[in-house]
Design a protein around this motif. Structure first.
Motif, mmCIF file in Angstrom:
data_model
loop_
_atom_site.group_PDB
_atom_site.id
_atom_site.type_symbol
_atom_site.label_atom_id
_atom_site.label_comp_id
_atom_site.label_asym_id
_atom_site.label_seq_id
_atom_site.Cartn_x
_atom_site.Cartn_y
_atom_site.Cartn_z
ATOM 1 N N ARG A 152 0.822 -1.215 0.000
ATOM 2 C CA ARG A 152 0.000 0.000 0.000
ATOM 3 C C ARG A 152 0.848 1.254 0.000
ATOM 4 O O ARG A 152 0.454 2.284 -0.536
ATOM 5 N N ARG A 153 2.019 1.182 0.602
ATOM 6 C CA ARG A 153 2.923 2.330 0.679
ATOM 7 C C ARG A 153 4.321 1.907 0.251
ATOM 8 O O ARG A 153 4.657 0.717 0.331
ATOM 9 N N PRO A 154 5.138 2.867 -0.205
ATOM 10 C CA PRO A 154 6.514 2.529 -0.577
ATOM 11 C C PRO A 154 7.252 1.867 0.587
ATOM 12 O O PRO A 154 7.125 2.284 1.738
ATOM 13 N N GLY A 155 7.989 0.824 0.271
ATOM 14 C CA GLY A 155 8.719 0.102 1.300
ATOM 15 C C GLY A 155 7.985 -1.080 1.879
ATOM 16 O O GLY A 155 8.580 -1.893 2.593
ATOM 17 N N GLU A 156 6.675 -1.185 1.584
ATOM 18 C CA GLU A 156 5.914 -2.339 2.059
ATOM 19 C C GLU A 156 6.042 -3.491 1.062
ATOM 20 O O GLU A 156 6.151 -3.266 -0.147
ATOM 21 N N PRO A 157 6.020 -4.740 1.542
ATOM 22 C CA PRO A 157 6.186 -5.879 0.637
ATOM 23 C C PRO A 157 4.951 -6.148 -0.203
ATOM 24 O O PRO A 157 3.829 -5.773 0.169
ATOM 25 N N CYS A 158 5.161 -6.802 -1.352
ATOM 26 C CA CYS A 158 4.049 -7.373 -2.110
ATOM 27 C C CYS A 158 3.631 -8.673 -1.422
ATOM 28 O O CYS A 158 4.460 -9.376 -0.853
ATOM 29 N N ILE A 159 2.343 -8.967 -1.487
ATOM 30 C CA ILE A 159 1.832 -10.202 -0.900
ATOM 31 C C ILE A 159 1.362 -11.107 -2.036
ATOM 32 O O ILE A 159 0.491 -10.735 -2.815
ATOM 33 N N ILE A 160 1.966 -12.285 -2.129
ATOM 34 C CA ILE A 160 1.609 -13.260 -3.155
ATOM 35 C C ILE A 160 0.845 -14.396 -2.491
ATOM 36 O O ILE A 160 1.343 -15.028 -1.553
ATOM 37 N N THR A 161 -0.362 -14.652 -2.974
ATOM 38 C CA THR A 161 -1.197 -15.727 -2.442
ATOM 39 C C THR A 161 -1.413 -16.777 -3.522
ATOM 40 O O THR A 161 -1.786 -16.445 -4.650
#
Length: 422
Positions: A15-24
């Motif tokens: 959602r914000r820069p620096g946050e990880p992508c979530i792969i499901t």
């Protein structure tokens, strides 16, 4: 009816820069699926911050929190999703039919030939020949005209005006004759492939900053917490591709994972909790089997890749070896990381096997535009397994006199650290 294919893999940006992508990943289960997924994640230059996965033996659910590697190109999420979906069992057909189809399928092989004007930095710091003529064998991901056109376009974009010609064509089984490399000397083979390393060799070969971290590697098994599964607990120094290395080992040993949790990196260490079973559905209660698995995991965690510098006559060669999965797949991004390390050091790759006329054999397409340089890849059987061996003939410069052992150790150390993300 199953789950729609678009919902098998879901990728949510931070959602914000620096946050990880979530792969499901939500699909039917198969032995080794976690390994296949982690291999693709590594191939796309992504780092796994943490992970959770569970299965009932029929259906599995996997969640990965990933960050891009700062040294990697920008990831195209649509390509990542397509690749992840390609290794997931189909939701629309019975699983046993999927397994049969997977076993009988084979990937077509393409030959990419291009001729270009050489210049310094064009191929990760080569720049020694007025013209460069390369042959590259490619597998996978070229099954559509769109992907073939994209391959040619990306290559021409990278080479620019230096590119004289570029062709891609389907080839037959004759490429297998190009798959090996000249035999290694017994001394080099012994150093590169030995299973158990002495303390001084562990210090030089192991992919860890210091021996203190190596000594803190722990693998334990507990059969008291579950009536059907053995709890495998691992505490070890972190490195790029650690989860892939562990799951690859379990996959090759035909070990099933019912539940797993991988903690974030804390002060350079990782903790993994995996509930596992043998292929026959039994727990690991035999001390000999426990010891064998422990030793196998320890080898993979301490030195999943071997890096040495050796002399071949008057020339100096850098050799990098990694074990090949039983499925025949080699570790991704090795070629890219090695050439990146050499470029950082300002070392030119003069040639690779002059007698082979600069032949290059590459197993996978991923980010191949960044991989192009003078090197050779082949397969070697040693220590009861198959290895993928990369050979680079190095050119001496004013910063690194290749006759100096200290300089050689510095080169090997930089290559190791780049490979493991240190």
């Amino acid at each position: 009816m199953g789950v729609p294919s678009d919902d098998v893999v879901v990728i949510q940006k931070g959602r914000r820069p620096g946050e990880p992508c979530i792969i499901t990943v939500n699909c039917p289960d198969k032995t080794g699926l976690g390994c296949d997924i982690c291999r693709i994640i590594l191939d796309f230059g992504l780092l796994i911050e943490k992970a959770d996965f569970s299965t009932d033996g029929i259906w599995c659910y996997i969640v990965l929190w990933v960050f891009p590697d700062s040294s990697s190109p920008v990831v195209k999420l649509s390509n990542l999703k397509n690749q992840l979906q390609s290794v997931c069992p189909s939701c629309s057909v019975p699983f046993y039919l999927y397994q049969q189809a997977t076993r009988s399928s084979s990937s077509p092989v393409y030959l990419l030939t291009f001729l270009c004007l050489d210049r310094k930095g064009l191929l990760h710091g080569n720049g020694n020949l007025p013209h460069l003529h390369c042959l590259i064998v490619l597998r996978d991901l070229l099954h559509t005209k769109e992907r073939q056109d994209e391959t040619i376009k990306q290559l021409r974009d990278v080479l620019g005006e230096s590119c004289i010609s570029c062709e891609l064509q389907l080839v037959g089984p004759e490429y297998e004759s190009l798959h090996g490399i000249p035999s290694l000397s017994p001394v080099v083979a012994e150093e590169l492939f030995r299973c158990e390393l002495l303390d001084k060799e562990t210090r030089s070969q192991a992919l860890s900053p210091d021996m203190t971290k190596l000594k803190k590697t722990n693998v334990t098994m507990d059969n008291s917490l579950s009536p059907a599964h053995t709890l495998l607990q691992i505490h070890c120094a972190d490195h790029k591709g650690l989860l892939y290395d562990i799951l690859r080992t379990l996959k090759d040993c035909n070990i099933k994972i019912a539940y797993g949790r991988i903690s974030p990196n804390i002060k350079g260490y990782r903790d993994l909790d995996l509930f596992i079973q043998q292929n026959d559905g039994k727990k690991f209660v035999d001390p000999d089997k426990q010891s064998a698995l422990y030793l196998r995991l320890k080898v993979e965690m301490l030195h999943p890749l071997r890096v040495i510098i050796a002399n071949r006559g008057p020339d100096t060669e850098l050799l990098v070896a990694n074990p090949v999965e039983l499925s025949g797949k080699g570790r991704p991004r090795v070629f890219y990381d090695v050439t990146t390390a050499l470029k950082t050091l300002g070392i030119c790759i003069f040639s690779v096997r002059k007698l082979r006329n600069k032949l290059k054999v590459i197993q996978n397409y991923q980010i191949f535009c960044e991989l192009l340089t003078q090197a050779e890849i082949g397969r070697v059987a040693a220590s009861d397994r198959e290895w993928e061996v990369y050979t680079f003939l190095l050119e001496e410069n004013h910063n690194f006199q290749l006759s100096n052992m200290v300089a050689k150790n510095q080169i090997a150390d930089r290559v190791r650290r780049t490979l493991m993300g240190w």
